[in-house]
Design a protein around this motif. Sequence first.
Motif, PDB file in Angstrom:
ATOM      1  N   LYS A   1       0.929  -1.191   0.070  1.00 31.78           N
ATOM      2  CA  LYS A   1      -0.176   0.098  -0.066  1.00 31.78           C
ATOM      3  C   LYS A   1       0.814   1.181  -0.046  1.00 31.78           C
ATOM      4  CE  LYS A   1      -4.070  -1.816   2.422  1.00 31.78           C
ATOM      5  NZ  LYS A   1      -4.939  -2.073   3.542  1.00 31.78           N
ATOM      6  N   LYS A   2       1.909   1.226   0.840  1.00 32.70           N
ATOM      7  CA  LYS A   2       3.025   2.321   1.072  1.00 32.70           C
ATOM      8  C   LYS A   2       3.592   2.721  -0.261  1.00 32.70           C
ATOM      9  CE  LYS A   2       6.952   3.727   2.983  1.00 32.70           C
ATOM     10  NZ  LYS A   2       8.330   3.281   3.908  1.00 32.70           N
ATOM     11  N   LEU A   3       4.054   1.639  -1.062  1.00 31.20           N
ATOM     12  CA  LEU A   3       4.889   1.639  -2.179  1.00 31.20           C
ATOM     13  C   LEU A   3       3.698   1.986  -3.587  1.00 31.20           C
ATOM     14  CD1 LEU A   3       6.870  -1.582  -2.018  1.00 31.20           C
ATOM     15  CD2 LEU A   3       7.679   0.936  -2.076  1.00 31.20           C
ATOM     16  N   LEU A   4       2.524   1.564  -3.550  1.00 28.93           N
ATOM     17  CA  LEU A   4       1.571   1.985  -4.416  1.00 28.93           C
ATOM     18  C   LEU A   4       1.246   3.561  -4.322  1.00 28.93           C
ATOM     19  CD1 LEU A   4      -0.828  -1.025  -4.487  1.00 28.93           C
ATOM     20  CD2 LEU A   4       0.764  -0.340  -6.257  1.00 28.93           C
ATOM     21  N   GLU A   5       1.064   4.013  -3.220  1.00 28.20           N
ATOM     22  CA  GLU A   5       0.688   5.375  -2.836  1.00 28.20           C
ATOM     23  C   GLU A   5       1.683   6.504  -3.491  1.00 28.20           C
ATOM     24  OE1 GLU A   5       0.315   5.858   1.254  1.00 28.20           O
ATOM     25  OE2 GLU A   5      -1.642   5.229   1.373  1.00 28.20           O
ATOM     26  N   ASN A   6       3.011   5.865  -3.540  1.00 26.69           N
ATOM     27  CA  ASN A   6       4.064   6.785  -4.168  1.00 26.69           C
ATOM     28  C   ASN A   6       4.485   6.544  -5.558  1.00 26.69           C
ATOM     29  OD1 ASN A   6       4.301   8.132  -1.369  1.00 26.69           O
ATOM     30  ND2 ASN A   6       5.258   6.437  -0.774  1.00 26.69           N
ATOM     31  N   CYS A   7       3.883   5.700  -6.241  1.00 30.85           N
ATOM     32  CA  CYS A   7       4.091   5.139  -7.532  1.00 30.85           C
ATOM     33  C   CYS A   7       3.094   5.617  -8.580  1.00 30.85           C
ATOM     34  CB  CYS A   7       4.447   3.705  -7.382  1.00 30.85           C
ATOM     35  SG  CYS A   7       5.275   2.998  -8.903  1.00 30.85           S
ATOM     36  N   SER A   8       3.442   5.835  -9.664  1.00 29.03           N
ATOM     37  CA  SER A   8       2.629   6.085 -10.744  1.00 29.03           C
ATOM     38  C   SER A   8       2.165   5.090 -11.727  1.00 29.03           C
ATOM     39  CB  SER A   8       3.037   7.493 -11.756  1.00 29.03           C
ATOM     40  OG  SER A   8       3.415   8.611 -10.774  1.00 29.03           O
ATOM     41  N   GLU A   9       1.283   4.871 -12.424  1.00 27.53           N
ATOM     42  CA  GLU A   9       0.943   3.886 -13.439  1.00 27.53           C
ATOM     43  C   GLU A   9       1.994   3.629 -14.348  1.00 27.53           C
ATOM     44  OE1 GLU A   9      -2.726   2.014 -16.007  1.00 27.53           O
ATOM     45  OE2 GLU A   9      -2.994   3.834 -14.851  1.00 27.53           O
ATOM     46  N   GLY A  10       2.607   2.543 -14.636  1.00 32.28           N
ATOM     47  CA  GLY A  10       3.494   2.286 -15.393  1.00 32.28           C
ATOM     48  C   GLY A  10       4.883   2.468 -15.021  1.00 32.28           C
ATOM     49  N   GLU A  11       5.034   3.102 -13.897  1.00 30.93           N
ATOM     50  CA  GLU A  11       6.281   3.219 -13.254  1.00 30.93           C
ATOM     51  C   GLU A  11       6.774   2.292 -12.382  1.00 30.93           C
ATOM     52  OE1 GLU A  11       8.214   7.006 -10.690  1.00 30.93           O
ATOM     53  OE2 GLU A  11       6.392   6.397 -10.310  1.00 30.93           O
ATOM     54  N   ARG A  12       8.229   1.863 -12.193  1.00 32.98           N
ATOM     55  CA  ARG A  12       8.725   0.676 -11.359  1.00 32.98           C
ATOM     56  C   ARG A  12       8.255   1.048  -9.825  1.00 32.98           C
ATOM     57  NH1 ARG A  12      12.006  -2.959 -14.067  1.00 32.98           N
ATOM     58  NH2 ARG A  12      12.460  -2.113 -16.397  1.00 32.98           N
ATOM     59  N   LEU A  13       7.835   0.008  -9.134  1.00 35.56           N
ATOM     60  CA  LEU A  13       7.354   0.182  -7.783  1.00 35.56           C
ATOM     61  C   LEU A  13       8.688   0.548  -6.922  1.00 35.56           C
ATOM     62  CD1 LEU A  13       4.672  -0.540  -6.960  1.00 35.56           C
ATOM     63  CD2 LEU A  13       5.576  -2.678  -5.839  1.00 35.56           C
ATOM     64  N   PHE A  14       9.936   0.190  -7.311  1.00 35.36           N
ATOM     65  CA  PHE A  14      10.890   0.625  -6.377  1.00 35.36           C
ATOM     66  C   PHE A  14      11.940   1.790  -7.309  1.00 35.36           C
ATOM     67  CE2 PHE A  14       9.747  -3.232  -4.270  1.00 35.36           C
ATOM     68  CZ  PHE A  14      10.063  -2.645  -3.112  1.00 35.36           C
ATOM     69  N   LYS A  15      11.318   2.049  -8.441  1.00 35.94           N
ATOM     70  CA  LYS A  15      11.996   3.070  -9.118  1.00 35.94           C
ATOM     71  C   LYS A  15      13.407   2.726  -9.676  1.00 35.94           C
ATOM     72  CE  LYS A  15       8.727   6.675  -7.479  1.00 35.94           C
ATOM     73  NZ  LYS A  15       8.128   5.837  -6.668  1.00 35.94           N
ATOM     74  N   HIS A  16      13.817   1.575  -9.724  1.00 35.09           N
ATOM     75  CA  HIS A  16      15.289   1.263  -9.942  1.00 35.09           C
ATOM     76  C   HIS A  16      14.845  -0.049 -10.624  1.00 35.09           C
ATOM     77  CE1 HIS A  16      16.119   3.643  -6.635  1.00 35.09           C
ATOM     78  NE2 HIS A  16      17.306   3.854  -6.890  1.00 35.09           N
ATOM     79  N   LYS A  17      15.932  -0.184 -11.784  1.00 35.40           N
ATOM     80  CA  LYS A  17      15.870  -1.392 -12.665  1.00 35.40           C
ATOM     81  C   LYS A  17      17.009  -2.158 -12.722  1.00 35.40           C
ATOM     82  CE  LYS A  17      16.215   1.046 -16.916  1.00 35.40           C
ATOM     83  NZ  LYS A  17      15.812   1.366 -18.501  1.00 35.40           N
ATOM     84  N   ASP A  18      18.280  -1.415 -12.365  1.00 31.98           N
ATOM     85  CA  ASP A  18      19.594  -1.945 -12.658  1.00 31.98           C
ATOM     86  C   ASP A  18      19.796  -2.938 -11.607  1.00 31.98           C
ATOM     87  OD1 ASP A  18      22.266  -2.619 -12.961  1.00 31.98           O
ATOM     88  OD2 ASP A  18      22.616  -0.659 -14.079  1.00 31.98           O
ATOM     89  N   ARG A  19      19.837  -4.334 -12.006  1.00 32.28           N
ATOM     90  CA  ARG A  19      20.242  -5.294 -10.817  1.00 32.28           C
ATOM     91  C   ARG A  19      21.453  -5.293 -10.205  1.00 32.28           C
ATOM     92  NH1 ARG A  19      19.935 -11.815 -12.214  1.00 32.28           N
ATOM     93  NH2 ARG A  19      22.017 -11.053 -12.880  1.00 32.28           N
ATOM     94  N   ARG A  20      22.568  -4.844 -11.108  1.00 33.99           N
ATOM     95  CA  ARG A  20      23.647  -4.762 -10.884  1.00 33.99           C
ATOM     96  C   ARG A  20      24.186  -3.561  -9.545  1.00 33.99           C
ATOM     97  NH1 ARG A  20      27.711  -6.811 -15.720  1.00 33.99           N
ATOM     98  NH2 ARG A  20      26.975  -8.890 -16.004  1.00 33.99           N
ATOM     99  N   ARG A  21      23.674  -2.663 -10.117  1.00 35.48           N
ATOM    100  CA  ARG A  21      23.748  -1.489  -9.307  1.00 35.48           C
ATOM    101  C   ARG A  21      23.241  -1.694  -8.041  1.00 35.48           C
ATOM    102  NH1 ARG A  21      22.695   4.484 -12.030  1.00 35.48           N
ATOM    103  NH2 ARG A  21      24.503   3.945 -12.860  1.00 35.48           N
ATOM    104  N   THR A  22      21.920  -2.062  -7.918  1.00 37.59           N
ATOM    105  CA  THR A  22      21.029  -2.435  -6.740  1.00 37.59           C
ATOM    106  C   THR A  22      22.127  -3.393  -5.970  1.00 37.59           C
ATOM    107  OG1 THR A  22      18.997  -2.068  -7.846  1.00 37.59           O
ATOM    108  CG2 THR A  22      19.235  -3.276  -5.657  1.00 37.59           C
ATOM    109  N   SER A  23      22.551  -4.119  -6.293  1.00 36.50           N
ATOM    110  CA  SER A  23      23.345  -5.464  -5.596  1.00 36.50           C
ATOM    111  C   SER A  23      24.655  -4.704  -4.987  1.00 36.50           C
ATOM    112  CB  SER A  23      23.787  -6.720  -6.521  1.00 36.50           C
ATOM    113  OG  SER A  23      22.738  -7.127  -7.064  1.00 36.50           O
TER     114      SER A  23
END
Length: 370
Positions: free
Chosen positions: A276-298
């Motif tokens: 619920k918290k993540l959905l409140e701060n996320c627009s439709e079509g946008e990534r839930l965590f606003k990050h997509k680079d797996r290596r950078r996240t790691s």
Amino acid sequence: MATLLKQDNWYYSQFYCKDRSPQRKRIALKTKTKRTAQKIHKKLEDKYAQNLYDPWTGYDATKSTLPVSENSSIKEVLDYYVTQKSQEDWRSTTAKNTSYVLYSFGRYIGEDKCIQALKPDQINSFLNRDKYAYATKKTHKKKIVPFAKWCKKENLISYDFGKVKIYNNDKEQDNTINYLTEEEIEKLKNGIREKVAHDIEKGYQNAERNAYWLIDFIDWQRYSGMRISETLSLRPENINTETWEVTIGSDSFNTKSKAKQILPIGEVEPLKKLAKKLLENCSEGERLFKHKDRRRTSRTFKKYVRYALPEREDICVHSSRHTCCIHLLRSGVPIYTVQRWMRHASVKTTQNYADLLNMDISNQVGSAFA
């Protein structure tokens, strides 16, 4: 007939037929280059028009003849195998990692040799080199043995690869399932808060865009047990707020099993609250965590682990998946329920975690008959 699409910098061919189900079928072209995508798209269109290709079933008449034989070199067979698997069902990361191991194996035994020179003893020799840890040997075996079995299936070789074994050099096997305790998770999250606050104060991080998001990411991972690529691919449309079911997998992202999977979180309050918290701060079509680079996240995750838990160098993002599985088993959740939640293909995988806990079988059986 077909449309060339682009999503997240990747290109796809989308075919349409009102008489098929689904009516639209999207095929990943596995390239970010427009010119390359246009060439592949044109070839698929032409084959589809000539009834040589069916995107809904994957049938491709142009691939019916095997271009390698029992007289081909190991490198020629490897090239064909890697290319075919990459086109059929390997994800880009799987293709990169597997091809690296396979080509290393080819160089080790001699890639110019005839494919019939491939024997179980050579695989054993490659797998059991002293410089590799036991866990790495197991990983290599998972990549090489399927290749050898494929060669046997295509009548390129005729050996029994059941003799392929990996050894641990008479040493006790290290614990390869690394996970975090509840105390360590809280210590890690507090460390992130402390470090980010310090960096913002010093001007090293932005007050609006910083690493605080990792705290929610860690909680999502520990409760859901999802893989990092699955979590980073989540979008608002993947979460049904009526049934509170999370759909893992989409047209642009394949799960490890290549099929869409459902995670019911309706009764999992910590996960539902976080969603619920993540959905409140996320627009439709946008990534839930606003990050997509797996290596950078790691890398970012590892950076904060070293800061908050310097003694746990063995911990990585995937350890949070282990943490979820261990916590469920330790809390007494039935192993088959844990298997379904973790989406393990076999309960044997889940059993590895149960064995690690060294559960007291007598106490569990005793409580059942009490």
